[in-house]
Structure formats: C-alpha cells, structure tokens
Design a protein around this motif. Sequence first.
Motif, PDB file in Angstrom:
ATOM      1  N   GLN A  78       3.801   4.326  -4.740  1.00 38.27           N
ATOM      2  CA  GLN A  78       3.962   4.552  -6.168  1.00 38.27           C
ATOM      3  C   GLN A  78       3.976   3.200  -6.855  1.00 38.27           C
ATOM      4  N   MET A  79       3.052   3.024  -7.796  1.00 39.55           N
ATOM      5  CA  MET A  79       2.901   1.750  -8.469  1.00 39.55           C
ATOM      6  C   MET A  79       3.230   1.924  -9.945  1.00 39.55           C
ATOM      7  N   ASN A  80       4.257   1.236 -10.394  1.00 38.54           N
ATOM      8  CA  ASN A  80       4.681   1.303 -11.788  1.00 38.54           C
ATOM      9  C   ASN A  80       4.524  -0.050 -12.456  1.00 38.54           C
ATOM     10  N   THR A  81       4.545  -0.045 -13.769  1.00 38.71           N
ATOM     11  CA  THR A  81       4.433  -1.279 -14.557  1.00 38.71           C
ATOM     12  C   THR A  81       3.278  -2.137 -14.045  1.00 38.71           C
ATOM     13  N   LEU A  82       2.143  -1.523 -13.928  1.00 37.24           N
ATOM     14  CA  LEU A  82       0.989  -2.217 -13.361  1.00 37.24           C
ATOM     15  C   LEU A  82       0.516  -3.351 -14.245  1.00 37.24           C
ATOM     16  N   LYS A  83       0.013  -4.385 -13.596  1.00 31.67           N
ATOM     17  CA  LYS A  83      -0.481  -5.573 -14.280  1.00 31.67           C
ATOM     18  C   LYS A  83      -1.947  -5.776 -13.928  1.00 31.67           C
ATOM     19  N   PRO A  84      -2.704  -6.457 -14.776  1.00 31.77           N
ATOM     20  CA  PRO A  84      -4.113  -6.725 -14.446  1.00 31.77           C
ATOM     21  C   PRO A  84      -4.278  -7.410 -13.091  1.00 31.77           C
ATOM     22  N   GLU A  85      -3.328  -8.228 -12.712  1.00 35.10           N
ATOM     23  CA  GLU A  85      -3.430  -8.925 -11.423  1.00 35.10           C
ATOM     24  C   GLU A  85      -3.191  -8.004 -10.229  1.00 35.10           C
ATOM     25  N   ASP A  86      -2.833  -6.744 -10.479  1.00 35.03           N
ATOM     26  CA  ASP A  86      -2.734  -5.761  -9.404  1.00 35.03           C
ATOM     27  C   ASP A  86      -4.091  -5.150  -9.071  1.00 35.03           C
ATOM     28  N   THR A  87      -5.096  -5.478  -9.859  1.00 34.02           N
ATOM     29  CA  THR A  87      -6.442  -4.966  -9.612  1.00 34.02           C
ATOM     30  C   THR A  87      -6.940  -5.433  -8.250  1.00 34.02           C
ATOM     31  N   ALA A  88      -7.333  -4.472  -7.432  1.00 36.66           N
ATOM     32  CA  ALA A  88      -7.771  -4.786  -6.071  1.00 36.66           C
ATOM     33  C   ALA A  88      -8.203  -3.499  -5.383  1.00 36.66           C
ATOM     34  N   VAL A  89      -8.828  -3.662  -4.251  1.00 40.37           N
ATOM     35  CA  VAL A  89      -9.029  -2.536  -3.341  1.00 40.37           C
ATOM     36  C   VAL A  89      -7.785  -2.450  -2.458  1.00 40.37           C
ATOM     37  N   TYR A  90      -7.178  -1.299  -2.441  1.00 45.31           N
ATOM     38  CA  TYR A  90      -5.947  -1.088  -1.675  1.00 45.31           C
ATOM     39  C   TYR A  90      -6.296  -0.391  -0.360  1.00 45.31           C
ATOM     40  N   TYR A  91      -5.790  -0.955   0.730  1.00 45.48           N
ATOM     41  CA  TYR A  91      -6.044  -0.426   2.060  1.00 45.48           C
ATOM     42  C   TYR A  91      -4.733   0.034   2.685  1.00 45.48           C
ATOM     43  N   CYS A  92      -4.759   1.202   3.309  1.00 42.30           N
ATOM     44  CA  CYS A  92      -3.613   1.587   4.112  1.00 42.30           C
ATOM     45  C   CYS A  92      -3.876   1.175   5.554  1.00 42.30           C
ATOM     46  N   ALA A  93      -2.796   0.901   6.233  1.00 40.65           N
ATOM     47  CA  ALA A  93      -2.871   0.462   7.608  1.00 40.65           C
ATOM     48  C   ALA A  93      -1.754   1.120   8.404  1.00 40.65           C
ATOM     49  N   ALA A  94      -1.955   1.243   9.700  1.00 39.51           N
ATOM     50  CA  ALA A  94      -0.946   1.875  10.544  1.00 39.51           C
ATOM     51  C   ALA A  94      -0.933   1.229  11.914  1.00 39.51           C
ATOM     52  N   GLY A  95       0.226   1.263  12.537  1.00 41.28           N
ATOM     53  CA  GLY A  95       0.367   0.705  13.871  1.00 41.28           C
ATOM     54  C   GLY A  95       1.149   1.636  14.768  1.00 41.28           C
ATOM     55  N   ASP A  96       0.930   1.491  16.079  1.00 42.44           N
ATOM     56  CA  ASP A  96       1.549   2.383  17.055  1.00 42.44           C
ATOM     57  C   ASP A  96       2.917   1.935  17.527  1.00 42.44           C
ATOM     58  N   SER A  97       3.320   0.721  17.171  1.00 40.22           N
ATOM     59  CA  SER A  97       4.592   0.222  17.674  1.00 40.22           C
ATOM     60  C   SER A  97       5.275  -0.627  16.621  1.00 40.22           C
ATOM     61  N   VAL A  98       6.493  -1.008  16.914  1.00 34.93           N
ATOM     62  CA  VAL A  98       7.238  -1.866  15.994  1.00 34.93           C
ATOM     63  C   VAL A  98       6.443  -3.142  15.769  1.00 34.93           C
ATOM     64  N   ALA A  99       6.212  -3.457  14.521  1.00 37.76           N
ATOM     65  CA  ALA A  99       5.418  -4.634  14.189  1.00 37.76           C
ATOM     66  C   ALA A  99       6.266  -5.892  14.332  1.00 37.76           C
ATOM     67  N   ALA A 100       5.806  -6.800  15.162  1.00 37.46           N
ATOM     68  CA  ALA A 100       6.535  -8.062  15.314  1.00 37.46           C
ATOM     69  C   ALA A 100       6.551  -8.839  14.010  1.00 37.46           C
ATOM     70  N   SER A 101       5.456  -8.732  13.299  1.00 31.31           N
ATOM     71  CA  SER A 101       5.349  -9.402  12.000  1.00 31.31           C
ATOM     72  C   SER A 101       4.739  -8.418  11.027  1.00 31.31           C
ATOM     73  N   PRO A 102       5.550  -7.553  10.437  1.00 27.59           N
ATOM     74  CA  PRO A 102       5.022  -6.442   9.640  1.00 27.59           C
ATOM     75  C   PRO A 102       4.242  -6.866   8.407  1.00 27.59           C
ATOM     76  N   LEU A 103       4.348  -8.131   8.000  1.00 33.02           N
ATOM     77  CA  LEU A 103       3.606  -8.572   6.832  1.00 33.02           C
ATOM     78  C   LEU A 103       2.203  -9.050   7.195  1.00 33.02           C
ATOM     79  N   SER A 104       1.930  -9.151   8.481  1.00 28.48           N
ATOM     80  CA  SER A 104       0.633  -9.656   8.924  1.00 28.48           C
ATOM     81  C   SER A 104      -0.320  -8.513   9.215  1.00 28.48           C
TER      82      SER A 104
END
Length: 121
Positions: A78-104
């Motif tokens: 859910q994206m609120n208070t959207l800004k022009p700099e939020d313009t992008a292609v948004y990708y979902c991603a998924a993993g099978d295990s606990v992510a060692a570095s979830p931001l990567s």
Amino acid sequence: VQLQASGGGLVQAGGSLGLSCAASGRTYVMAWFRQAPGKEREFVATAGWSGSRIYYADSVKGRFSISRDNAQNTVYLQMNTLKPEDTAVYYCAAGDSVAASPLSPLSYDYWGQGTLVTVSS
C-alpha cells in the motif's frame, strides 16, 4: 514459483495506490523492489512469513506499508502520499529461506515481471 504482480498505474502526487503480487507457491520471504529509468533496482520493503522481519527503505518509511496473506501466497504494498520520485517499475520478489540480507536483491530466488507506477506532479 512464479510471481504475478498487478496494481500499477498513473496517480497524482499525494495520492495512493496498492500493488499486489500472487505467488504460485509458498515462500518464506516476500519483498518489493523498484527501478526508475536510468537507475539501479532498489529495495522498497520486505516481510517474512509470520509478518516479522519487516523492513522499509528510508525513502518510503511512513508512507508505504507491506502486508501478506499467506493463505493466498500474496504480498501487498500500500503506497500513500506518493511522490514523483516514486515513479518506477515495481517488482515483487520472493525467497525460500530466511534472507541473510533482506535488503539485497541477491537474497531472493524468484522475481515477478514488474508493474509500472507513474506519479505525476
């Protein structure tokens, strides 16, 4: 596992938009990334199976909210208070295990096709 994202579109600055991503199977961690024209793909938000290990990029903290419906293998953004700099292609991603570095992006095994979000000023 296949991921199908939907919900992108055109919205004015200050508006709201919701994205969803359905997985064909169960995954432990699900996340959203985005890529603006001419820029590298960047982390947006992630959530573990139980709703724990939720993290947001500083640029969206307080404006975006990630949630999951594990019965439907679906993640939402859910994206609120959207800004022009939020313009992008948004990708979902998924993993099978606990992510060692979830931001990567390297922590994720599966990727959706992307959905375009355009925020006009």
